[in-house]
Design an enzyme around this catalytic site. Structure first.
Site, PDB file in Angstrom:
ATOM      1  N   GLY A  42      74.724  47.255   8.549  1.00 10.02           N
ATOM      2  CA  GLY A  42      74.966  48.678   8.738  1.00 10.02           C
ATOM      3  C   GLY A  42      73.676  49.340   9.144  1.00 10.02           C
ATOM      4  O   GLY A  42      72.953  48.835  10.007  1.00 10.02           O
ATOM      5  N   SER A  51      72.564  41.120   9.405  1.00 16.76           N
ATOM      6  CA  SER A  51      72.074  42.280  10.145  1.00 16.76           C
ATOM      7  C   SER A  51      71.060  43.045   9.299  1.00 16.76           C
ATOM      8  O   SER A  51      69.980  42.545   9.043  1.00 16.76           O
ATOM      9  CB  SER A  51      73.261  43.152  10.585  1.00 16.76           C
ATOM     10  OG  SER A  51      72.857  44.124  11.511  1.00 16.76           O
ATOM     11  N   ALA A  52      71.378  44.275   8.843  1.00 17.87           N
ATOM     12  CA  ALA A  52      70.448  45.023   8.007  1.00 17.87           C
ATOM     13  C   ALA A  52      70.055  44.236   6.763  1.00 17.87           C
ATOM     14  O   ALA A  52      68.916  44.325   6.281  1.00 17.87           O
ATOM     15  CB  ALA A  52      71.064  46.364   7.605  1.00 17.87           C
ATOM     16  N   HIS A  95      70.487  40.645  16.032  1.00 15.22           N
ATOM     17  CA  HIS A  95      71.243  40.977  17.249  1.00 15.22           C
ATOM     18  C   HIS A  95      70.348  40.905  18.490  1.00 15.22           C
ATOM     19  O   HIS A  95      70.575  41.644  19.456  1.00 15.22           O
ATOM     20  CB  HIS A  95      71.835  42.389  17.184  1.00 15.22           C
ATOM     21  CG  HIS A  95      72.698  42.674  15.995  1.00 15.22           C
ATOM     22  ND1 HIS A  95      74.049  42.426  15.966  1.00 15.22           N
ATOM     23  CD2 HIS A  95      72.390  43.204  14.777  1.00 15.22           C
ATOM     24  CE1 HIS A  95      74.536  42.800  14.797  1.00 15.22           C
ATOM     25  NE2 HIS A  95      73.547  43.264  14.062  1.00 15.22           N
ATOM     26  N   GLU A 134      72.764  36.688  18.266  1.00 18.11           N
ATOM     27  CA  GLU A 134      74.048  36.735  17.578  1.00 18.11           C
ATOM     28  C   GLU A 134      74.689  35.347  17.527  1.00 18.11           C
ATOM     29  O   GLU A 134      74.509  34.521  18.415  1.00 18.11           O
ATOM     30  CB  GLU A 134      74.966  37.742  18.255  1.00 18.11           C
ATOM     31  CG  GLU A 134      74.468  39.170  18.096  1.00 18.11           C
ATOM     32  CD  GLU A 134      75.495  40.197  18.480  1.00 18.11           C
ATOM     33  OE1 GLU A 134      76.421  39.875  19.254  1.00 18.11           O
ATOM     34  OE2 GLU A 134      75.383  41.348  18.001  1.00 18.11           O
TER      35      GLU A 134
END
Length: 245
Positions: free
Chosen positions: A99, A131-132, A168, A203
């Site tokens: 997020g 991700s985060a 990413h 990714e």
């Protein structure tokens, strides 16, 4: 140094269900350490419009909880805990979802869980983040791709690894886009953070860390940036332990 980490670039590949591609890796990772219940950190999950931040955490927990249940694990969100630090102290494993990294870092500092999570991971409990959640495993959050929707008291993060991840990571620049490429942004970062290594994690890829050993899994290479050097590409068959030194 004890650390068992699963650092995932992205939750979802284009056209797939949520958390589809890394599910088996998450299952195998937790089974390896006999984990049955994980503590979820949902603070990055604010990208839902028209509802309160608190409600977005409820929905985020429910979304991830369903998938973890299918994999055979219980998952409970820290936002339901009256004492987040004590919850970290009891945790069998830590899961941090993706997020907005700015909001995630802000709330982790405000609730005082950065150091407790770091301490628990060094005591041996498994940590996974996508991700985060991969970003905050780094020394700082400075290589995030996110918009600063909120202001953390510090950019410092868990420092579970000695290098920065750019999740990413993209090679291409969209047609007609006149702004900087991802590579140019990272080189800009290195210009003022010359001692730090940055790993562009594409990714569909993840990094597994066990103490002083690290492996890359996925169909794409890891792009490693260091100040004053040409970026280098590493495949899943390459030894990446040097990044942990």
């Amino acid at each position: 140094m004890t650390r068992n980490l699963l650092l995932i670039s992205n939750s979802t590949n284009a056209g797939e269900e949520y958390l589809l591609w890394p599910r088996n890796y998450i299952r195998d990772f937790f089974n390896r350490y006999s984990v049955r219940k994980a503590l979820f950190i949902p603070y990055a999950g604010i990208n839902l419009t028209g509802i309160s931040v608190e409600k977005s955490f409820d929905l985020y927990e429910e979304k991830v909880q369903k998938i973890f249940a299918e994999l055979g694990f219980e998952l409970h969100s820290i936002h339901r805990e009256p004492d987040p630090e004590k919850a970290v102290g009891r945790a069998e494993a830590i899961v941090i979802g993706g997020g907005n990294t700015f909001h995630l870092t802000k709330m982790m500092h405000e609730f005082g869980i950065m150091e407790p999570i770091r301490r628990r991971v060094h005591q041996g409990i498994p940590y996974t983040g996508w991700s985060a959640g991969a970003n905050v495993a780094c020394p700082t959050m400075k290589t995030t791709n996110d918009m600063p929707v909120s202001e953390p008291p510090s950019f410092s993060c868990l420092n579970l690894i000695p290098f920065q991840i750019n999740p990413h990571y993209l090679d291409a620049n969209p047609a007609g886009h006149a702004g900087e490429t991802r590579e140019q942004r990272i080189l800009e970062f290195l210009q003022v953070n010359r001692e730090i290594t940055v790993a562009g994690l594409r990714e569909g890829c993840l990094l597994t860390v066990n103490d002083h050993a690290m492996t890359l899994t996925g169909p794409r290479r890891l792009r490693v940036f260091r100040y004053g050097e040409e970026p280098r590409e590493y495949s899943a068959s390459d030894n990446l332990d040097f990044l942990l030194k």
